[in-house]
Scaffold this motif. Structure first.
Motif, short mmCIF file in Angstrom:
data_model
loop_
_atom_site.label_atom_id
_atom_site.label_comp_id
_atom_site.label_asym_id
_atom_site.label_seq_id
_atom_site.Cartn_x
_atom_site.Cartn_y
_atom_site.Cartn_z
N LEU A 1 -1.66 8.12 -2.86
CA LEU A 1 -0.60 7.18 -2.50
C LEU A 1 -0.97 6.42 -1.23
O LEU A 1 -0.66 5.23 -1.10
CB LEU A 1 0.72 7.93 -2.30
CG LEU A 1 1.51 8.27 -3.55
CD1 LEU A 1 2.71 9.14 -3.19
CD2 LEU A 1 1.97 7.01 -4.27
N ARG A 2 -1.61 7.11 -0.29
CA ARG A 2 -2.01 6.45 0.95
C ARG A 2 -2.95 5.28 0.66
O ARG A 2 -2.79 4.19 1.20
CB ARG A 2 -2.68 7.45 1.88
CG ARG A 2 -3.21 6.84 3.17
CD ARG A 2 -3.85 7.87 4.06
NE ARG A 2 -2.87 8.80 4.60
CZ ARG A 2 -3.17 9.85 5.34
NH1 ARG A 2 -4.44 10.13 5.60
NH2 ARG A 2 -2.22 10.63 5.80
N GLN A 3 -3.94 5.50 -0.22
CA GLN A 3 -4.87 4.42 -0.55
C GLN A 3 -4.14 3.24 -1.20
O GLN A 3 -4.42 2.08 -0.92
CB GLN A 3 -5.96 4.95 -1.49
CG GLN A 3 -6.97 5.85 -0.81
CD GLN A 3 -7.94 6.45 -1.80
OE1 GLN A 3 -7.55 6.89 -2.88
NE2 GLN A 3 -9.21 6.46 -1.44
N LEU A 4 -3.18 3.56 -2.10
CA LEU A 4 -2.43 2.49 -2.75
C LEU A 4 -1.60 1.70 -1.74
O LEU A 4 -1.52 0.47 -1.81
CB LEU A 4 -1.52 3.07 -3.83
CG LEU A 4 -2.22 3.67 -5.06
CD1 LEU A 4 -1.19 4.23 -6.03
CD2 LEU A 4 -3.11 2.64 -5.74
N ARG A 5 -0.98 2.40 -0.78
CA ARG A 5 -0.20 1.70 0.25
C ARG A 5 -1.10 0.84 1.13
O ARG A 5 -0.74 -0.29 1.48
CB ARG A 5 0.56 2.71 1.11
CG ARG A 5 1.67 3.45 0.37
CD ARG A 5 2.54 4.26 1.30
NE ARG A 5 3.41 5.17 0.57
CZ ARG A 5 4.54 4.80 -0.03
NH1 ARG A 5 4.93 3.54 0.01
NH2 ARG A 5 5.29 5.69 -0.68
N TYR A 6 -2.26 1.36 1.47
CA TYR A 6 -3.20 0.58 2.28
C TYR A 6 -3.61 -0.69 1.54
O TYR A 6 -3.66 -1.78 2.11
CB TYR A 6 -4.43 1.40 2.61
CG TYR A 6 -4.22 2.52 3.63
CD1 TYR A 6 -2.95 2.81 4.14
CD2 TYR A 6 -5.28 3.29 4.06
CE1 TYR A 6 -2.77 3.84 5.05
CE2 TYR A 6 -5.11 4.32 4.99
CZ TYR A 6 -3.85 4.57 5.47
OH TYR A 6 -3.67 5.58 6.39
N PHE A 7 -3.93 -0.53 0.24
CA PHE A 7 -4.33 -1.69 -0.56
C PHE A 7 -3.20 -2.72 -0.63
O PHE A 7 -3.42 -3.92 -0.45
CB PHE A 7 -4.72 -1.25 -1.97
CG PHE A 7 -4.80 -2.40 -2.96
CD1 PHE A 7 -5.85 -3.29 -2.92
CD2 PHE A 7 -3.79 -2.59 -3.90
CE1 PHE A 7 -5.91 -4.36 -3.81
CE2 PHE A 7 -3.84 -3.64 -4.79
CZ PHE A 7 -4.91 -4.53 -4.74
N ALA A 8 -1.97 -2.25 -0.87
CA ALA A 8 -0.84 -3.17 -1.01
C ALA A 8 -0.59 -3.94 0.28
O ALA A 8 -0.37 -5.16 0.25
CB ALA A 8 0.41 -2.40 -1.43
N VAL A 9 -0.62 -3.26 1.43
CA VAL A 9 -0.35 -3.93 2.70
C VAL A 9 -1.47 -4.91 3.03
O VAL A 9 -1.21 -6.04 3.46
CB VAL A 9 -0.16 -2.90 3.82
CG1 VAL A 9 -0.09 -3.58 5.18
CG2 VAL A 9 1.11 -2.08 3.57
N LEU A 10 -2.71 -4.51 2.83
CA LEU A 10 -3.81 -5.44 3.09
C LEU A 10 -3.76 -6.61 2.12
O LEU A 10 -4.04 -7.76 2.50
CB LEU A 10 -5.16 -4.72 2.99
CG LEU A 10 -6.39 -5.58 3.32
CD1 LEU A 10 -6.32 -6.15 4.73
CD2 LEU A 10 -7.68 -4.76 3.13
#
Length: 306
Positions: free
Chosen positions: A7-16
């Motif tokens: 989930l952390r990777q997905l959140r990082y991708f979404a914000v970037l």
């Protein structure tokens, strides 16, 4: 193909993907730019794809990244809705978390952590409680606090830790000390100096900050006992002795009559969030989970730290 994604990777991708700027995205996520860059590269490597194109001037989504972004947003919204429902049912959005912290430990981290958590859990109040060197567990050993920001090592065998930050050792010296002019020192150069140390109740934490692991048969000469940085630096400014401390203390507790000199040959000192998993309230558990989800620790702690 089976691949793992967090989930952390997905959140990082979404914000970037929304910001298309590493600095702004990192600020939103409360992490460093290198940590964000590493996470995105790991995500791309896991699936063998390129989601962003990067150069010195700009960041942009590839066609694949642009097509995937709305799907990731939808998935994250679904996860957030499920979590929010659980939080509502368990009552973790109401109440108080007693967060202990050792005086001077992670002062900047404390405010970031509290601000970030209370923004997400607006009906939960974090009550920070400060502890001096007499209790380096910051209330965890006595049960006064539920979660605490501490600086290991401490005598908490039943507790878990999340490493938040690392710092280097520095020597706090009187301004007229023989090594005060140096840009760096080795710890062995100071082992014969009288030392200002924590109270005996600090246990292993006191031994750690007296560098007992490298003294061998040379017991320290105790110049004074201090339970706060104010008392410690006052004793040192008077010329009673020296102390070993961390680089953040050098920023927050500078005063006339003392100098701080980096120590070159000591392992890092870690700042950690600690808790006992068997006695957490729902509010405290929400805080721990929030930090686990959103906090990024760049330099890996020792393998047995958690």
């Amino acid at each position: 193909m089976s691949a793992e994604v967090t989930l952390r990777q997905l959140r990082y991708f979404a914000v970037l993907g929304e910001e298309l700027n590493y600095r702004r995205a990192a600020e939103r996520l409360f992490i460093t730019q290198p940590a964000l860059s590493t996470a995105i590269k790991q995500l791309e490597h896991t699936f063998g794809v390129q989601l962003f194109t990067r150069n010195t001037r700009e960041v942009s989504l590839t066609d694949l990244g642009a097509a995937w972004l709305p799907q990731v947003r939808q998935a994250l919204a679904g996860v957030d809705a499920v979590v929010d429902n659980l939080v509502m049912l368990s009552g973790t959005r109401q109440g108080v978390v007693r967060l202990g912290y050792l005086i001077g430990t992670g002062a900047d981290l404390l405010f970031r952590l509290v601000r970030h958590f209370e923004a997400a859990y607006q009906d939960v109040t974090v009550e920070p409680i400060e502890f001096d060197f007499g209790d380096p567990t910051a209330g965890l050993a006595s049960g006064t606090t539920e979660v605490a920001i501490i600086r290991p090592p401490v005598d908490l065998p039943d507790h878990r830790l999340i490493m938040l930050d690392s710092e280097s050792w520095v020597a706090c010296l009187p301004r007229d000390h023989r090594l005060a002019h140096r840009t760096e020192v080795a710890v062995a150069e100071l082992l014969d100096d009288p030392i200002v140390c924590a109270p005996l109740t600090a246990g292993t934490w006191r031994d750690y900050w007296m560098a007992m692991d490298v003294r061998g048969n040379r017991p320290p000469t105790i110049a004074a006992v201090a339970a706060t940085y104010e008392a410690e630096t006052t004793s040192i400014a008077r010329g009673l002795g020296i102390s070993f401390t961390s680089s953040s203390v050098a920023r927050f507790y500078d005063r006339p009559g003392i100098v701080y000199v980096p120590i070159t040959d000591r392992p890092p000192s870690y700042t950690a969030l600690a808790w006992n998993p068997t006695v957490l309230t729902p509010q405290a558990e929400a805080l721990v989970s929030h930090v686990q989800e959103h906090w990024n620790f760049g330099d890996q702690p020792p393998a047995d730290a958690d």
